[in-house]
Design a protein around this motif. Structure first.
Motif, PDB file in Angstrom:
ATOM      1  N   GLY A   1       0.509  -0.882   0.333  1.00 51.88           N
ATOM      2  CA  GLY A   1      -0.025   0.409  -0.197  1.00 51.88           C
ATOM      3  C   GLY A   1       0.940   1.466  -0.050  1.00 51.88           C
ATOM      4  O   GLY A   1       1.956   1.700   0.407  1.00 51.88           O
ATOM      5  N   PRO A   2      -0.239   2.421  -0.696  1.00 55.31           N
ATOM      6  CA  PRO A   2       0.468   3.637  -0.208  1.00 55.31           C
ATOM      7  C   PRO A   2       0.986   4.055   1.227  1.00 55.31           C
ATOM      8  O   PRO A   2       0.829   3.332   1.615  1.00 55.31           O
ATOM      9  N   CYS A   3       2.085   5.378   1.236  1.00 52.20           N
ATOM     10  CA  CYS A   3       2.688   5.428   2.490  1.00 52.20           C
ATOM     11  C   CYS A   3       1.622   6.576   3.275  1.00 52.20           C
ATOM     12  O   CYS A   3       0.765   6.684   2.731  1.00 52.20           O
ATOM     13  N   ARG A   4       0.982   5.384   4.200  1.00 46.33           N
ATOM     14  CA  ARG A   4      -0.284   6.274   4.970  1.00 46.33           C
ATOM     15  C   ARG A   4       0.581   8.332   5.406  1.00 46.33           C
ATOM     16  O   ARG A   4      -0.173   8.669   6.431  1.00 46.33           O
TER      17      ARG A   4
ATOM     18  N   GLU B   1       8.697   5.378  -1.307  1.00 45.35           N
ATOM     19  CA  GLU B   1       7.739   6.189  -0.492  1.00 45.35           C
ATOM     20  C   GLU B   1       7.751   5.105   0.929  1.00 45.35           C
ATOM     21  O   GLU B   1       8.157   5.990   2.085  1.00 45.35           O
ATOM     22  N   ARG B   2       7.483   3.377   0.758  1.00 44.81           N
ATOM     23  CA  ARG B   2       7.563   3.178   2.285  1.00 44.81           C
ATOM     24  C   ARG B   2       8.672   2.986   2.260  1.00 44.81           C
ATOM     25  O   ARG B   2       9.083   2.420   4.180  1.00 44.81           O
TER      26      ARG B   2
ATOM     27  N   GLN C   1       1.666  -0.271   8.883  1.00 39.59           N
ATOM     28  CA  GLN C   1       1.043  -1.053   8.118  1.00 39.59           C
ATOM     29  C   GLN C   1       2.028  -2.466   7.776  1.00 39.59           C
ATOM     30  O   GLN C   1       2.750  -2.739   7.527  1.00 39.59           O
TER      31      GLN C   1
ATOM     32  N   ALA D   1       5.558   3.567  -4.660  1.00 41.85           N
ATOM     33  CA  ALA D   1       4.852   3.121  -3.490  1.00 41.85           C
ATOM     34  C   ALA D   1       5.445   2.196  -2.426  1.00 41.85           C
ATOM     35  O   ALA D   1       6.086   2.713  -0.960  1.00 41.85           O
TER      36      ALA D   1
ATOM     37  N   SER E   1       3.756   3.797 -10.716  1.00 44.11           N
ATOM     38  CA  SER E   1       2.968   3.733  -9.047  1.00 44.11           C
ATOM     39  C   SER E   1       3.450   2.498  -8.682  1.00 44.11           C
ATOM     40  O   SER E   1       3.569   2.841  -7.229  1.00 44.11           O
ATOM     41  N   LEU E   2       3.765   1.422  -8.425  1.00 42.34           N
ATOM     42  CA  LEU E   2       3.830   0.295  -7.825  1.00 42.34           C
ATOM     43  C   LEU E   2       5.471   0.930  -7.098  1.00 42.34           C
ATOM     44  O   LEU E   2       5.721   0.700  -6.191  1.00 42.34           O
TER      45      LEU E   2
END
Length: 202
Positions: free
Chosen positions: A47-50, A106-107, A69, A103, A99-100
């Motif tokens: 998932g994307p970073c929250r 970012e994580r 997460q 994500a 986008s993969l």
């Protein structure tokens, strides 16, 4: 030596993965004893970073700060901490990493970095949590734009290089821009990908 290969294309078996596999063949030629693991981000649920900042604010965690997460990124954190070299491959979508891939990047930012760096007057910049040094290589694939016009298309390579440096203390030994593969085919870049794989473990 542990080598981690990250495949950021949602499509398996196409140009990006073909060139990543060529780079891994170069790794195996140059370092037959290397332990290699390939991650297909398209087959992972990341998932994307929250933007909760729990990892960023955990200044004591080493070698990484846990993420709140719990998805397929969780086991990858140990793989990333263990690896000595990393090969990151992504197509360019609208000039950027997929986008993969975004994500994933970012994580790893604040899980593997802490905000204690400073650039000029700006404090809070990411610096790696550990002193472990790694090498990295970047493969970027464009279906249409040829290498001559790379500067108009490739925002992915500098972003990947910076993120891997700031988070994982990676020194990028080289990059490959495989342009216009829809017309030229991936085979045209196979030898360059193999050389890149050899360089990352040399």
């Amino acid at each position: 030596m542990h080598v981690l290969a990250i495949m950021g294309s949602p499509r398996t078996g196409r140009a990006t993965e073909q060139l990543l596999d060529q780079a891994l063949a170069g790794v195996c030629e140059a370092a037959p004893q290397a332990q290699v693991k390939k991650i297909r981000l398209g087959e992972s649920h990341i998932g994307p970073c929250r933007n909760c900042l729990a990892c960023r604010d955990n200044l004591e965690a080493v070698p990484y700060a846990p993420c709140v997460q719990h998805d397929d990124m969780t086991p990858l954190l140990d793989d990333l901490a263990r690896c000595d070299a990393l090969i990151f491959a992504t197509p360019v979508h609208m000039g950027h990493a997929t986008s993969l891939a975004m994500a994933f990047l970012e994580r790893i930012c604040w899980t593997f970095a802490k905000p204690t760096g400073r650039v000029l007057a700006v404090r809070g910049c990411p610096v790696p949590r550990t002193a472990k040094q790694r090498t990295a290589a970047v493969i970027v694939v464009s279906g249409v734009v040829p290498p001559l016009l790379r500067r108009f298309c490739d925002e992915a390579t500098p972003l990947v290089r910076r993120t891997l440096k700031d988070s994982l203390n990676c020194r990028t030994v080289g990059s490959l821009y495989a342009g216009a593969v829809e017309r030229r085919g991936a085979d045209m870049y196979a030898a360059a990908a193999r050389r890149l794989g050899k360089a990352v473990v040399s």
